[in-house]
Design a protein around this motif. Structure first.
Motif, PDB file in Angstrom:
ATOM      1  N   GLU A 239       0.817  -1.217   0.000  1.00  0.00           N
ATOM      2  CA  GLU A 239       0.000   0.000   0.000  1.00  0.00           C
ATOM      3  C   GLU A 239       0.850   1.266   0.000  1.00  0.00           C
ATOM      4  OE1 GLU A 239      -4.165   1.360   2.025  1.00  0.00           O
ATOM      5  OE2 GLU A 239      -2.636   0.571   3.367  1.00  0.00           O
ATOM      6  N   MET A 240       0.412   2.260  -0.778  1.00  0.00           N
ATOM      7  CA  MET A 240       1.060   3.569  -0.883  1.00  0.00           C
ATOM      8  C   MET A 240       2.549   3.414  -1.193  1.00  0.00           C
ATOM      9  SD  MET A 240      -1.426   5.598  -0.647  1.00  0.00           S
ATOM     10  CE  MET A 240      -0.501   7.139  -0.651  1.00  0.00           C
ATOM     11  N   ASN A 241       2.823   2.716  -2.268  1.00  0.00           N
ATOM     12  CA  ASN A 241       4.207   2.477  -2.648  1.00  0.00           C
ATOM     13  C   ASN A 241       4.324   2.452  -4.168  1.00  0.00           C
ATOM     14  OD1 ASN A 241       6.946   1.955  -2.342  1.00  0.00           O
ATOM     15  ND2 ASN A 241       6.652   0.183  -1.010  1.00  0.00           N
ATOM     16  N   GLN A 242       5.514   2.732  -4.636  1.00  0.00           N
ATOM     17  CA  GLN A 242       5.827   2.601  -6.057  1.00  0.00           C
ATOM     18  C   GLN A 242       7.010   1.656  -6.185  1.00  0.00           C
ATOM     19  OE1 GLN A 242       8.132   5.495  -8.810  1.00  0.00           O
ATOM     20  NE2 GLN A 242       5.979   6.042  -9.137  1.00  0.00           N
ATOM     21  N   VAL A 243       6.845   0.626  -6.998  1.00  0.00           N
ATOM     22  CA  VAL A 243       7.898  -0.371  -7.208  1.00  0.00           C
ATOM     23  C   VAL A 243       8.250  -0.381  -8.690  1.00  0.00           C
ATOM     24  CG1 VAL A 243       8.556  -2.789  -6.985  1.00  0.00           C
ATOM     25  CG2 VAL A 243       6.998  -1.771  -5.312  1.00  0.00           C
ATOM     26  N   VAL A 244       9.540  -0.268  -8.972  1.00  0.00           N
ATOM     27  CA  VAL A 244      10.025  -0.308 -10.350  1.00  0.00           C
ATOM     28  C   VAL A 244      10.937  -1.511 -10.506  1.00  0.00           C
ATOM     29  CG1 VAL A 244      11.288   0.881 -12.174  1.00  0.00           C
ATOM     30  CG2 VAL A 244       9.894   2.205 -10.564  1.00  0.00           C
ATOM     31  N   LEU A 245      10.587  -2.385 -11.442  1.00  0.00           N
ATOM     32  CA  LEU A 245      11.445  -3.514 -11.801  1.00  0.00           C
ATOM     33  C   LEU A 245      12.208  -3.112 -13.063  1.00  0.00           C
ATOM     34  CD1 LEU A 245       8.880  -6.430 -11.311  1.00  0.00           C
ATOM     35  CD2 LEU A 245      10.641  -5.678  -9.707  1.00  0.00           C
ATOM     36  N   ARG A 246      13.445  -2.664 -12.876  1.00  0.00           N
ATOM     37  CA  ARG A 246      14.248  -2.174 -13.992  1.00  0.00           C
ATOM     38  C   ARG A 246      14.652  -3.301 -14.946  1.00  0.00           C
ATOM     39  NH1 ARG A 246      13.970   3.181 -15.131  1.00  0.00           N
ATOM     40  NH2 ARG A 246      13.898   4.359 -13.174  1.00  0.00           N
ATOM     41  N   ASP A 247      14.776  -4.491 -14.410  1.00  0.00           N
ATOM     42  CA  ASP A 247      15.166  -5.617 -15.242  1.00  0.00           C
ATOM     43  C   ASP A 247      14.685  -6.889 -14.576  1.00  0.00           C
ATOM     44  OD1 ASP A 247      16.262  -7.082 -17.296  1.00  0.00           O
ATOM     45  OD2 ASP A 247      18.348  -6.611 -16.841  1.00  0.00           O
ATOM     46  N   LEU A 248      14.496  -7.921 -15.372  1.00  0.00           N
ATOM     47  CA  LEU A 248      14.107  -9.234 -14.861  1.00  0.00           C
ATOM     48  C   LEU A 248      14.613 -10.269 -15.854  1.00  0.00           C
ATOM     49  CD1 LEU A 248      12.439 -10.605 -12.553  1.00  0.00           C
ATOM     50  CD2 LEU A 248      10.548 -10.709 -14.174  1.00  0.00           C
ATOM     51  N   THR A 249      15.490 -11.148 -15.400  1.00  0.00           N
ATOM     52  CA  THR A 249      16.067 -12.159 -16.280  1.00  0.00           C
ATOM     53  C   THR A 249      16.083 -13.511 -15.581  1.00  0.00           C
ATOM     54  OG1 THR A 249      18.338 -11.689 -15.538  1.00  0.00           O
ATOM     55  CG2 THR A 249      17.538 -10.485 -17.473  1.00  0.00           C
ATOM     56  N   PHE A 250      16.112 -14.550 -16.396  1.00  0.00           N
ATOM     57  CA  PHE A 250      16.135 -15.928 -15.891  1.00  0.00           C
ATOM     58  C   PHE A 250      17.257 -16.685 -16.593  1.00  0.00           C
ATOM     59  CE2 PHE A 250      11.837 -14.387 -15.428  1.00  0.00           C
ATOM     60  CZ  PHE A 250      11.448 -14.845 -14.177  1.00  0.00           C
ATOM     61  N   SER A 251      17.822 -17.626 -15.882  1.00  0.00           N
ATOM     62  CA  SER A 251      18.816 -18.525 -16.473  1.00  0.00           C
ATOM     63  C   SER A 251      18.774 -19.845 -15.710  1.00  0.00           C
ATOM     64  CB  SER A 251      20.222 -17.918 -16.423  1.00  0.00           C
ATOM     65  OG  SER A 251      20.623 -17.681 -15.079  1.00  0.00           O
ATOM     66  N   ARG A 252      19.336 -20.863 -16.315  1.00  0.00           N
ATOM     67  CA  ARG A 252      19.433 -22.146 -15.629  1.00  0.00           C
ATOM     68  C   ARG A 252      20.768 -22.798 -15.971  1.00  0.00           C
ATOM     69  NH1 ARG A 252      15.562 -26.426 -19.075  1.00  0.00           N
ATOM     70  NH2 ARG A 252      17.280 -27.107 -20.408  1.00  0.00           N
TER      71      ARG A 252
END
Length: 258
Positions: A239-252
């Motif tokens: 609540e009452m927040n701002q979230v920024v996901l600048r990048d998201l990557t996956f690897s295995r």
């Protein structure tokens, strides 16, 4: 020059002539008659407008991460890596306001919540920082929140589960910015036959490198019946927040043999 097509030779010749013309006009400006000088000033201002626009756009595009970029650091020995489309290129619909449960942003990201009245917005934004490898990021604004859960679900592509074994480690890396502290959990889901394996990890938001690894050795995964996988990003106390996901990557990568 000798290997350039004819049209390129002509363009180069014309460009050099134009530059020489304006260089000569600049040198002669102090002694030029006023009527001619007035015409040249008008022409120069018009030319400067176009040049400034080109320089501005070129500086912006050349300084930003290239659209479509799949470049990111992968652990040594990785046999698969992926950045979702939302972080790679522009979406047809770049944002959602008053986002409802099961709203989708692109084909791979879905929002889940149980708010009676949604005061949630999602928006794709262009990354501009020098440190960014991803061309785009995702901003989530949460105002009043009357629900009990909020999550983003990322559907992993078929390649993520092709040849998937219990000896694999699946890794998620992200860059997170937020207005005030909150907890974020990552839950990996792998469907195999009628069953679904789940592994939950809390994101170490206090660390410089935010990543989690899922060790499949501790699951009861039936390697012969793996169908698909997805990841839930679960936000606690948003609540009452701002979230920024600048990048998201996956690897295995396969775990080293003992």
């Amino acid at each position: 020059m000798a290997g350039m097509p004819g049209s390129d030779l002509i363009k180069t010749f014309v460009s050099e002539r134009v530059q020489k013309r304006w260089a000569k006009a600049a040198r002669a400006a102090a002694g030029q008659d006023l009527a001619a000088l007035r015409r040249q000033r008008s022409q120069a201002r018009e030319l400067r407008t176009h040049l400034n626009e080109l320089i501005h756009v070129a500086d912006e595009r050349l300084a930003l991460p290239a659209i479509g970029s799949t470049q990111f650091r992968r652990p040594q020995g990785s046999d698969w890596g992926w950045r979702p489309a939302l972080w790679r290129g522009p979406l047809p619909v770049p944002g959602l306001s008053s986002a409802q449960n099961k709203s989708q942003l692109g084909e791979e990201v879905t929002l889940f919540h149980d708010c009676a009245f949604s005061e949630l917005t999602l928006r794709q934004l262009r990354n501009t920082r020098e440190a960014d490898l991803a061309p785009y990021g995702l901003r989530m604004d949460v105002f009043k929140f009357d629900g009990s859960f909020l999550s983003l679900v990322i559907d992993l592509p078929p390649e993520a589960v092709q040849g998937l074994k219990r000896r694999h480690l699946l890794r998620m890396d992200t860059i997170v910015e937020m207005e005030k502290p909150l907890e974020i959990f990552a839950r990996l889901n792998i469907k195999h036959g009628p069953n679904t394996e789940q592994i939950v990890r809390e994101l170490p938001l206090h660390e410089e490198e935010i990543m989690v690894e899922f060790d499949l050795a501790y699951t009861k995964l039936n390697e012969k019946r793996v169908e698909k996988a997805w990841l839930d990003l679960i936000f606690e106390g948003p609540e009452m927040n701002q979230v920024v996901l600048r990048d998201l990557t996956f690897s295995r990568r396969p775990r080293a043999e003992l």
